[in-house]
Design a protein around this motif. Structure first.
Motif, PDB file in Angstrom:
ATOM      1  N   PRO A 343       0.826  -1.195   0.000  1.00 39.17           N
ATOM      2  CA  PRO A 343       0.000   0.000   0.000  1.00 39.17           C
ATOM      3  C   PRO A 343       0.868   1.256   0.000  1.00 39.17           C
ATOM      4  CG  PRO A 343      -0.371  -1.308   1.991  1.00 39.17           C
ATOM      5  CD  PRO A 343       0.657  -2.008   1.195  1.00 39.17           C
ATOM      6  N   LEU A 344       0.330   2.321  -0.558  1.00 42.32           N
ATOM      7  CA  LEU A 344       1.068   3.562  -0.709  1.00 42.32           C
ATOM      8  C   LEU A 344       1.641   4.058   0.627  1.00 42.32           C
ATOM      9  CD1 LEU A 344       1.837   5.805  -2.631  1.00 42.32           C
ATOM     10  CD2 LEU A 344      -0.372   6.867  -2.226  1.00 42.32           C
ATOM     11  N   ALA A 345       0.867   3.883   1.692  1.00 42.18           N
ATOM     12  CA  ALA A 345       1.290   4.421   2.979  1.00 42.18           C
ATOM     13  C   ALA A 345       2.534   3.733   3.511  1.00 42.18           C
ATOM     14  CB  ALA A 345       0.145   4.297   3.982  1.00 42.18           C
ATOM     15  N   ASP A 346       2.811   2.528   3.013  1.00 44.56           N
ATOM     16  CA  ASP A 346       3.974   1.787   3.529  1.00 44.56           C
ATOM     17  C   ASP A 346       5.236   2.042   2.729  1.00 44.56           C
ATOM     18  OD1 ASP A 346       2.407   0.761   5.434  1.00 44.56           O
ATOM     19  OD2 ASP A 346       2.203  -1.236   4.550  1.00 44.56           O
ATOM     20  N   VAL A 347       5.097   2.719   1.589  1.00 37.06           N
ATOM     21  CA  VAL A 347       6.252   2.812   0.706  1.00 37.06           C
ATOM     22  C   VAL A 347       7.374   3.646   1.319  1.00 37.06           C
ATOM     23  CG1 VAL A 347       7.038   3.784  -1.463  1.00 37.06           C
ATOM     24  CG2 VAL A 347       5.035   2.341  -1.412  1.00 37.06           C
ATOM     25  N   MET A 348       7.030   4.794   1.885  1.00 41.04           N
ATOM     26  CA  MET A 348       8.077   5.668   2.393  1.00 41.04           C
ATOM     27  C   MET A 348       8.889   4.980   3.487  1.00 41.04           C
ATOM     28  SD  MET A 348       8.143   7.899   0.417  1.00 41.04           S
ATOM     29  CE  MET A 348       9.623   8.784   0.532  1.00 41.04           C
ATOM     30  N   ILE A 349       8.202   4.302   4.406  1.00 41.30           N
ATOM     31  CA  ILE A 349       8.944   3.685   5.511  1.00 41.30           C
ATOM     32  C   ILE A 349       9.738   2.480   5.005  1.00 41.30           C
ATOM     33  CG2 ILE A 349       6.928   2.334   6.277  1.00 41.30           C
ATOM     34  CD1 ILE A 349       9.707   3.734   8.489  1.00 41.30           C
ATOM     35  N   THR A 350       9.212   1.789   3.992  1.00 42.15           N
ATOM     36  CA  THR A 350       9.974   0.664   3.441  1.00 42.15           C
ATOM     37  C   THR A 350      11.234   1.159   2.748  1.00 42.15           C
ATOM     38  OG1 THR A 350       7.864  -0.388   3.049  1.00 42.15           O
ATOM     39  CG2 THR A 350       9.769  -1.409   2.055  1.00 42.15           C
ATOM     40  N   LEU A 351      11.075   2.255   2.005  1.00 47.26           N
ATOM     41  CA  LEU A 351      12.250   2.842   1.364  1.00 47.26           C
ATOM     42  C   LEU A 351      13.249   3.292   2.416  1.00 47.26           C
ATOM     43  CD1 LEU A 351      10.807   5.099  -1.452  1.00 47.26           C
ATOM     44  CD2 LEU A 351      12.383   3.212  -1.710  1.00 47.26           C
ATOM     45  N   ALA A 352      12.730   3.895   3.474  1.00 55.68           N
ATOM     46  CA  ALA A 352      13.626   4.422   4.491  1.00 55.68           C
ATOM     47  C   ALA A 352      14.286   3.309   5.283  1.00 55.68           C
ATOM     48  CB  ALA A 352      12.851   5.341   5.433  1.00 55.68           C
ATOM     49  N   ALA A 353      13.685   2.107   5.260  1.00 55.28           N
ATOM     50  CA  ALA A 353      14.178   1.050   6.135  1.00 55.28           C
ATOM     51  C   ALA A 353      15.584   0.611   5.789  1.00 55.28           C
ATOM     52  CB  ALA A 353      13.229  -0.138   6.090  1.00 55.28           C
ATOM     53  N   CYS A 354      15.996   0.758   4.526  1.00 55.98           N
ATOM     54  CA  CYS A 354      17.379   0.359   4.222  1.00 55.98           C
ATOM     55  C   CYS A 354      18.311   1.544   4.431  1.00 55.98           C
ATOM     56  CB  CYS A 354      17.498  -0.255   2.840  1.00 55.98           C
ATOM     57  SG  CYS A 354      17.311   0.913   1.500  1.00 55.98           S
ATOM     58  N   ASP A 355      17.800   2.606   5.042  1.00 55.02           N
ATOM     59  CA  ASP A 355      18.603   3.780   5.359  1.00 55.02           C
ATOM     60  C   ASP A 355      19.337   4.287   4.119  1.00 55.02           C
ATOM     61  OD1 ASP A 355      19.573   5.772   6.852  1.00 55.02           O
ATOM     62  OD2 ASP A 355      20.791   4.557   8.197  1.00 55.02           O
ATOM     63  N   PRO A 356      18.580   4.618   3.088  1.00 56.32           N
ATOM     64  CA  PRO A 356      19.250   5.026   1.855  1.00 56.32           C
ATOM     65  C   PRO A 356      19.975   6.344   2.045  1.00 56.32           C
ATOM     66  CG  PRO A 356      16.926   5.526   1.704  1.00 56.32           C
ATOM     67  CD  PRO A 356      17.127   4.808   3.004  1.00 56.32           C
ATOM     68  N   CYS A 357      21.141   6.434   1.464  1.00 56.43           N
ATOM     69  CA  CYS A 357      21.890   7.674   1.538  1.00 56.43           C
ATOM     70  C   CYS A 357      22.200   8.054   0.105  1.00 56.43           C
ATOM     71  CB  CYS A 357      23.174   7.456   2.325  1.00 56.43           C
ATOM     72  SG  CYS A 357      24.209   8.888   2.284  1.00 56.43           S
ATOM     73  N   TYR A 358      21.476   9.049  -0.373  1.00 61.80           N
ATOM     74  CA  TYR A 358      21.600   9.349  -1.798  1.00 61.80           C
ATOM     75  C   TYR A 358      22.918  10.029  -2.115  1.00 61.80           C
ATOM     76  CZ  TYR A 358      16.832   8.010  -1.386  1.00 61.80           C
ATOM     77  OH  TYR A 358      15.722   7.300  -1.077  1.00 61.80           O
ATOM     78  N   SER A 359      23.450  10.794  -1.171  1.00 59.81           N
ATOM     79  CA  SER A 359      24.702  11.475  -1.504  1.00 59.81           C
ATOM     80  C   SER A 359      25.857  10.478  -1.586  1.00 59.81           C
ATOM     81  CB  SER A 359      24.995  12.593  -0.517  1.00 59.81           C
ATOM     82  OG  SER A 359      25.011  12.130   0.792  1.00 59.81           O
ATOM     83  N   CYS A 360      25.714   9.314  -0.929  1.00 59.24           N
ATOM     84  CA  CYS A 360      26.736   8.284  -1.082  1.00 59.24           C
ATOM     85  C   CYS A 360      26.618   7.613  -2.432  1.00 59.24           C
ATOM     86  CB  CYS A 360      26.560   7.185  -0.038  1.00 59.24           C
ATOM     87  SG  CYS A 360      27.094   7.607   1.584  1.00 59.24           S
ATOM     88  N   THR A 361      25.378   7.510  -2.922  1.00 54.78           N
ATOM     89  CA  THR A 361      25.093   6.606  -4.031  1.00 54.78           C
ATOM     90  C   THR A 361      25.315   7.242  -5.380  1.00 54.78           C
ATOM     91  OG1 THR A 361      23.421   5.680  -2.627  1.00 54.78           O
ATOM     92  CG2 THR A 361      23.295   5.109  -4.929  1.00 54.78           C
ATOM     93  N   GLU A 362      25.033   8.560  -5.463  1.00 54.40           N
ATOM     94  CA  GLU A 362      24.940   9.157  -6.795  1.00 54.40           C
ATOM     95  C   GLU A 362      26.316   9.453  -7.356  1.00 54.40           C
ATOM     96  OE1 GLU A 362      22.058  12.233  -6.560  1.00 54.40           O
ATOM     97  OE2 GLU A 362      20.654  10.899  -5.570  1.00 54.40           O
ATOM     98  N   ARG A 363      26.937   8.394  -7.799  1.00 56.94           N
ATOM     99  CA  ARG A 363      28.291   8.525  -8.305  1.00 56.94           C
ATOM    100  C   ARG A 363      28.337   8.504  -9.823  1.00 56.94           C
ATOM    101  NH1 ARG A 363      29.321   9.630  -3.757  1.00 56.94           N
ATOM    102  NH2 ARG A 363      29.424  11.528  -4.930  1.00 56.94           N
ATOM    103  N   ALA A 364      27.211   8.369 -10.479  1.00 54.89           N
ATOM    104  CA  ALA A 364      27.245   8.233 -11.934  1.00 54.89           C
ATOM    105  C   ALA A 364      26.167   9.105 -12.554  1.00 54.89           C
ATOM    106  CB  ALA A 364      27.025   6.784 -12.332  1.00 54.89           C
ATOM    107  N   VAL A 365      26.388   9.499 -13.782  1.00 58.66           N
ATOM    108  CA  VAL A 365      25.340  10.223 -14.503  1.00 58.66           C
ATOM    109  C   VAL A 365      25.072   9.502 -15.808  1.00 58.66           C
ATOM    110  CG1 VAL A 365      25.566  12.560 -13.645  1.00 58.66           C
ATOM    111  CG2 VAL A 365      27.163  11.752 -15.349  1.00 58.66           C
TER     112      VAL A 365
END
Ligand code: SF4
Lengths: 411, 148
Positions: A343-365
């Motif tokens: 369900p839509l309401a669970d998506v944000m917390i599921t995404l957050a659950a792996c503790d995503p760090c976008y500034s670490c990840t965005e190494r490519a364009v």
């Protein structure tokens, strides 16, 4: 009127009040159910790897602290591991202890930060405020020992730049004692809370098989029952000499991920205490002056999982190539397994659950052709990458192992 | 006798400035220190400073991090979405001057330059530091509100 059963697309970002970092998601929903997710993650790309190739070996760790504010020790130490692997040297034991202490304090503040944010994501701001209140003394601890709340500027290829102020250890121990009790209470409150158990239990499940498939690392993998931790599997720093245990949980849901992180906090405190007790005397730096041509790989268990740095040297005083594979890079794609159909309401917390760090990840364009659409496409990029590998191998006087054929990737 | 100029923001807004936070490709640390200002130890909500969910409700824009090429347009649009009088508080060395990323190929410029592309007279205050401590951020906000 539009057909109510037709899928609709919800755009989130790039600036969103829930997220600290700019990232764009477009969720395709059918009613309440999310059927497709596209993430746009290029807002933070600045070209840091390239920048590191224009900095000397002494300057790179300081630059890499700025890859990610939360993992500042992680990236700089991981780079040092890579260069030390290239050189084939071992750092002095005291430096290893200093790095371990810094790394564990970082883990403490990162995990508390995540617990707070997770509370915030599900609208449970009490947990948010509570966890962040307990995080403050950890920042104080870091400041006391290094002079800064997050960026220590201490790691250096071949050791550390400064020694820890031993005279502050008693005060540091007091902070840890207090923190231990506080975290115990927080953990008990989170685990006993029926609302949290009902809200997070069984949400966003990533089974052990899926976790293996996606190759997730760190607490995300450990919460799916995979027993992996670089600190134990390939000990660096002082981890081989202190007592602690790897925390795993079989559930794979968001609650398990929270539990793993919360239970890792006392382990970190244990490690910190032992390190402070046993700090060996001696030099803190090898005084390295030259890096010969070659390549090295560094591994490091960041708060979010295994971080890998690759360094190639051509004998000058700057790295010829630096590649950063942050833990979030492998953790984020797992949302395909854990979010779709939820369900839509669970998506944000599921995404957050792996503790995503976008500034670490965005190494490519991705390069876009003038009319939109990728300039090269997957086969073109793969071909270019293969050519580059051959060139590099020739430069290093090696023959690369034959890679998988193109058919494996296209499709 | 020199007249003291009246502060820029009307009195009602000075009492409880609502802020919107935009993290433009920084390293997170500044963003975390901003969030720290809202949590119990510093708790700026005591003073009426509220983090709001839309730029249309905000008086002050908090910007952290250098502005990457991809973030430039969204940042400018966010700024133009804010009602006037509006002001920006640039938090951290990156937002003020691009900091360590000065020579990187992916940055469009420091945030003040990007904002002044769309509003040359934009009102901007700077909080240096990498990252600035929460106390510094609060002091910067107070200075911004009181300045003429
Ligand atoms: S000023 Fe420093 S802490 Fe802030 S975003 Fe830039 S590098 Fe990160």
């Amino acid at each position: 009127m539009a057909d109510p059963s037709a899928p609709s697309v919800i755009e989130i970002g790039p600036f969103h009040p829930l997220l600290e970092e700019p990232v764009g998601f477009s969720l395709t929903v059918e009613g309440e159910r999310v059927v497709a997710i596209e993430a746009r993650m290029d807002y933070i790309h600045k070209g840091l790897e390239r920048l590191a190739q224009e900095r000397t070996y002494d300057m790179v760790p300081i630059l890499l602290e700025r890859i990610c504010g939360i993992c500042s020790v992680t990236h700089s130490v991981c780079f040092c591991h890579a260069v030390e692997d290239l050189l084939g040297v071992a750092i002095p034991p005291r430096a290893a202890y200093v790095r371990t202490i810094l790394g564990e304090i970082e883990r403490l503040h990162s995990h508390l930060l995540w617990v707070g944010l997770a509370g915030h994501f599900i609208g449970y701001n009490t947990v948010f405020m509570w966890a962040w209140k307990y995080r403050e003394p950890v920042c104080d601890l870091f400041e006391m020992l290094t002079g800064h709340r997050q960026n220590s500027a201490m790691p250096l290829v071949g050791g550390v730049r400064r020694d820890l102020p031993v005279e502050h250890f008693p005060a540091a121990r007091r902070i840890l004692d207090e923190l231990e009790g506080q975290v115990e209470r927080l953990t008990a409150a989170v685990l006993d809370d029926p609302v949290l158990a009902a809200r997070l239990g069984g949400v966003g499940v990533l089974t052990a098989a899926q976790a293996l498939d996606y190759g997730v690392v760190g607490p995300t993998a450990r919460a799916s029952g995979l027993d992996t931790d670089v600190r134990r599997d390939e000990p660096y720093g002082a981890y081989g000499e202190v007592e602690w245990k790897v925390v795993t949980r079989p559930g794979g849901d968001v609650l398990s991920k929270a539990v793993v992180r919360l239970l890792e906090i006392p382990e970190s405190i244990r490690i910190l205490r032992q390190c402070m007790d046993r700090m060996p005397p001696g030099p803190i730096d090898l005084g390295l002056l030259h890096v010969p041509p070659g390549e090295g790989i560094g591994r490091y268990e960041a708060p979010r999982g295994e971080d890998v740095h690759y360094v190639r040297s051509d004998g000058t005083n700057m790295p010829a190539r630096l590649k950063v594979r942050a833990p979030s890079f492998v953790n984020i794609p797992s949302f395909r397994a854990s979010c779709l159909g939820a369900p839509l309401a669970d998506v944000m917390i599921t995404l957050a659950a792996c503790d995503p760090c976008y500034s670490c990840t965005e190494r490519a364009v991705a390069l876009l052709a003038p009319g939109g659409g990728p300039a090269a496409g997957v086969p073109g990029l793969l071909e270019a990458s293969r050519r580059r590998t051959l060139e590099v191998a020739r430069e290093l006087g090696r023959r690369p192992a034959p890679g998988p054929g193109p058919d494996r990737w296209e499709g | 006798m020199a007249e003291t100029a009246a502060p820029f923001l009307p009195r009602a807004l000075r009492g409880s400035p609502w802020v919107f936070h935009v993290g433009t490709s920084g390293c997170n640390n500044c963003d975390i220190e901003i969030a720290d200002c809202l949590t119990p130890r510093f708790d700026v909500e005591r003073f009426g400073v509220r983090l709001v969910g839309s730029p249309r409700h905000a008086d002050v824009l908090l910007v952290s991090g250098p502005v990457s090429l991809a973030c430039r347009r969204p940042l400018q649009e966010t700024w133009l979405d804010m009602p006037s009088p509006r002001a920006a508080l640039l938090v951290g060395a990156c937002a003020c001057s691009m900091g360590g990323y000065r020579d990187a190929y992916g940055v469009a410029g420091p945030a003040d330059r990007v904002l002044r592309e769309v509003e040359p007279g934009a009102r901007i205050a700077y909080v240096p530091g990498c990252p600035p401590k929460p106390e510094t951020i609060i002091a910067g906000l107070v200075r911004l509100l009181e300045a003429p």
